[in-house]
Design a protein around this motif. Sequence first.
Motif, PDB file in Angstrom:
ATOM      1  N   ASN A 311       0.823  -1.210   0.000  1.00 34.20           N
ATOM      2  CA  ASN A 311       0.000   0.000   0.000  1.00 34.20           C
ATOM      3  C   ASN A 311       0.857   1.260   0.000  1.00 34.20           C
ATOM      4  OD1 ASN A 311      -2.420  -1.337  -0.080  1.00 34.20           O
ATOM      5  ND2 ASN A 311      -2.721  -1.334   2.140  1.00 34.20           N
ATOM      6  N   GLY A 318       0.645   6.735  -6.987  1.00 36.18           N
ATOM      7  CA  GLY A 318      -0.532   7.531  -7.340  1.00 36.18           C
ATOM      8  C   GLY A 318      -0.476   8.985  -6.929  1.00 36.18           C
ATOM      9  N   GLN A 336      -1.208   3.529 -12.980  1.00 38.28           N
ATOM     10  CA  GLN A 336      -2.303   4.474 -12.751  1.00 38.28           C
ATOM     11  C   GLN A 336      -3.489   4.203 -13.669  1.00 38.28           C
ATOM     12  OE1 GLN A 336      -0.926   8.524 -12.953  1.00 38.28           O
ATOM     13  NE2 GLN A 336       0.158   8.400 -10.986  1.00 38.28           N
ATOM     14  N   ASP A 339      -5.179   1.248 -12.176  1.00 36.60           N
ATOM     15  CA  ASP A 339      -5.796   1.573 -10.894  1.00 36.60           C
ATOM     16  C   ASP A 339      -7.075   2.375 -11.085  1.00 36.60           C
ATOM     17  OD1 ASP A 339      -5.691   1.444  -8.008  1.00 36.60           O
ATOM     18  OD2 ASP A 339      -5.245   3.583  -8.027  1.00 36.60           O
ATOM     19  N   ARG A 340      -7.079   3.284 -12.063  1.00 32.12           N
ATOM     20  CA  ARG A 340      -8.310   4.051 -12.345  1.00 32.12           C
ATOM     21  C   ARG A 340      -9.414   3.111 -12.802  1.00 32.12           C
ATOM     22  NH1 ARG A 340      -4.700   8.073 -14.339  1.00 32.12           N
ATOM     23  NH2 ARG A 340      -4.853   7.243 -16.472  1.00 32.12           N
ATOM     24  N   PHE A 342      -9.653   0.002 -12.081  1.00 31.89           N
ATOM     25  CA  PHE A 342      -9.995  -0.817 -10.922  1.00 31.89           C
ATOM     26  C   PHE A 342     -10.920  -0.054  -9.984  1.00 31.89           C
ATOM     27  CE2 PHE A 342      -9.151  -2.542  -6.684  1.00 31.89           C
ATOM     28  CZ  PHE A 342      -9.318  -3.900  -6.904  1.00 31.89           C
ATOM     29  N   GLN A 343     -10.620   1.214  -9.754  1.00 34.72           N
ATOM     30  CA  GLN A 343     -11.464   2.025  -8.875  1.00 34.72           C
ATOM     31  C   GLN A 343     -12.852   2.243  -9.469  1.00 34.72           C
ATOM     32  OE1 GLN A 343     -10.588   2.784  -5.834  1.00 34.72           O
ATOM     33  NE2 GLN A 343      -8.512   1.962  -6.103  1.00 34.72           N
ATOM     34  N   GLN A 344     -12.913   2.304 -10.785  1.00 30.49           N
ATOM     35  CA  GLN A 344     -14.200   2.487 -11.460  1.00 30.49           C
ATOM     36  C   GLN A 344     -14.964   1.169 -11.628  1.00 30.49           C
ATOM     37  OE1 GLN A 344     -13.087   4.338 -15.156  1.00 30.49           O
ATOM     38  NE2 GLN A 344     -12.176   6.126 -14.137  1.00 30.49           N
ATOM     39  N   ASN A 345     -14.305   0.065 -11.275  1.00 29.32           N
ATOM     40  CA  ASN A 345     -14.903  -1.269 -11.394  1.00 29.32           C
ATOM     41  C   ASN A 345     -15.342  -1.547 -12.831  1.00 29.32           C
ATOM     42  OD1 ASN A 345     -15.621  -3.741 -10.300  1.00 29.32           O
ATOM     43  ND2 ASN A 345     -17.725  -3.104  -9.888  1.00 29.32           N
ATOM     44  N   PHE A 374      -4.177  -7.186  -5.372  1.00 27.82           N
ATOM     45  CA  PHE A 374      -5.293  -7.166  -6.315  1.00 27.82           C
ATOM     46  C   PHE A 374      -5.872  -8.545  -6.662  1.00 27.82           C
ATOM     47  CE2 PHE A 374      -2.963  -3.218  -7.349  1.00 27.82           C
ATOM     48  CZ  PHE A 374      -3.989  -2.299  -7.170  1.00 27.82           C
ATOM     49  N   ASP A 377      -9.656  -9.522  -5.815  1.00 22.31           N
ATOM     50  CA  ASP A 377     -10.688  -8.845  -6.603  1.00 22.31           C
ATOM     51  C   ASP A 377     -10.642  -9.285  -8.061  1.00 22.31           C
ATOM     52  OD1 ASP A 377     -11.952  -7.014  -4.650  1.00 22.31           O
ATOM     53  OD2 ASP A 377      -9.936  -6.191  -4.484  1.00 22.31           O
TER      54      ASP A 377
END
Length: 506
Positions: A311, A318, A336, A339-340, A342-345, A374, A377
């Motif tokens: 983390n 980020g 990045q 990750d974007r 991933f955050q937005q699913n 990760f 998920d």
Amino acid sequence: MQTKTKYALGLWLGLASIAQAQETAPLSAIDWLGQVPTVKVEIAPNEPPVADAGNVPDIEVGELNAPGKEAVGLLPSNVTGLPATLWQESYSEVLATQLKAQSAEALPAMQALLYTLLLAEANPPISGNATKQTDTLLLARIDKLIELGALDQANALITLANASTPALFERWLDVTLLIGEEDRACQAQNEAPHLTPDFGTRIFCLAREGAWQSAAVTLNTVKSLDLVSKETSDLLLRFLDPEVFEEEPLLVAVSSPSPLHFRLYEAIGEPLSTRNLPRAFAHSDLLETSGWKARLDAAERLARVGAIPENRLFGVYGEGRPSASGMIWDRVSAFQKFDRAFQQNDTDLIEKTLPNAWLAMKDARVEVLFARKFAADLEKLQFSEKNTQLLREILLLSPLYESVTSIDETDFLIGLAKGQPPKNDTDPVRQAIADAFHGSGVPQTLSNHLARGQLGSVILQAMTLFSKGADGDLASLTNALATFRAVGLEDTARRAALQVLLLERD
């Protein structure tokens, strides 16, 4: 020289007691010392059985040479799964030598096992010095943590042990200087000057507590008696009175500075690059005052050996937007984008950005950290057939490796993940691994050590064998894996074998 030293020490004590009581000067000249620690202790043991809580155990600290000083650790037996007798039948000097031989650049499974051993609470070993408590193994454990760059863990271990001897205090001060937490160490030194014979440290700590006049008088005295090196005296002179040297040329930095010298260079406005310094110095670049590029380099360098958690690394990734391309910037950009998504699913976008992100992680040699963060998920997502192999690789490098399935009963990796690889294989490396899971025993030498109850020594020797095996000595690879399995480190054996086959290392 001995007479000079005694004279200087007596004079120093007298001057310090008088001047320190008179001074209340602000510490504006060394504001950099007030920085917060760069990382926190976040330890996740990898060997079962695992307790429900990983709290640091309450450890009672005894007298200066109390027998229990060598026994301190951050992880009790019910967390590590290792017995309290781990070290007690081995000689501390032998264990210290075996610890020193462990490579910081080992595969992640070996790094995880090494941290477990370094932080384990266990009965003390046999001391080679029957008349004096030397703390040989404890000092070796601390030194290895410092070599790895695991400074917060080293700091916590020293604190539990109580830095009441010169050897422990020296390491405590070095560690706290590099993470910006030297206040307590300097306070302890000022209250007990015998903790260090180094006058540079004593002068620095006087100034750190605000006793500028005492520090200056002491420096002049020890300098005249030739009790401090020229580099140390030059740095301290500029540190104590920077205005006098404003027009002077910059100092020529040495190639191997001590933590004290490193911080003094920074304090006088001549910070040193950490690129060619030992890994522990990289913590300085993790401070918020450092530039993003320096923070990225430091985070990767420390994460690569498990000194900081995933983390922390991905948090630094980020922090901004890459303004350039090539090398580390390409890795940051790839992560990045993933990750974007991933955050937005966004499953489609995750699948699109994952391959480049994975290549970036492989380039940085932090694949296992990525998989650990990760994999759980990613396992829930439905990927297209072209990315099935990629997902499988990530899962096999994660804590979920046993859950990976295959319709092919001869699939070597899947069988290995379950502890039952095919018995025969045409690939020599796979065959060496298979032999360890199909009847190969522990080498006789190690069996003899086990019979004497020297479990910790056997594990360390097996780790050394594994390093040779990972470099191509297939007999050592088989012996190491067979030994891990024989002593109950099945999870380590499987993870290590999978990493040999899946991770690309020079």
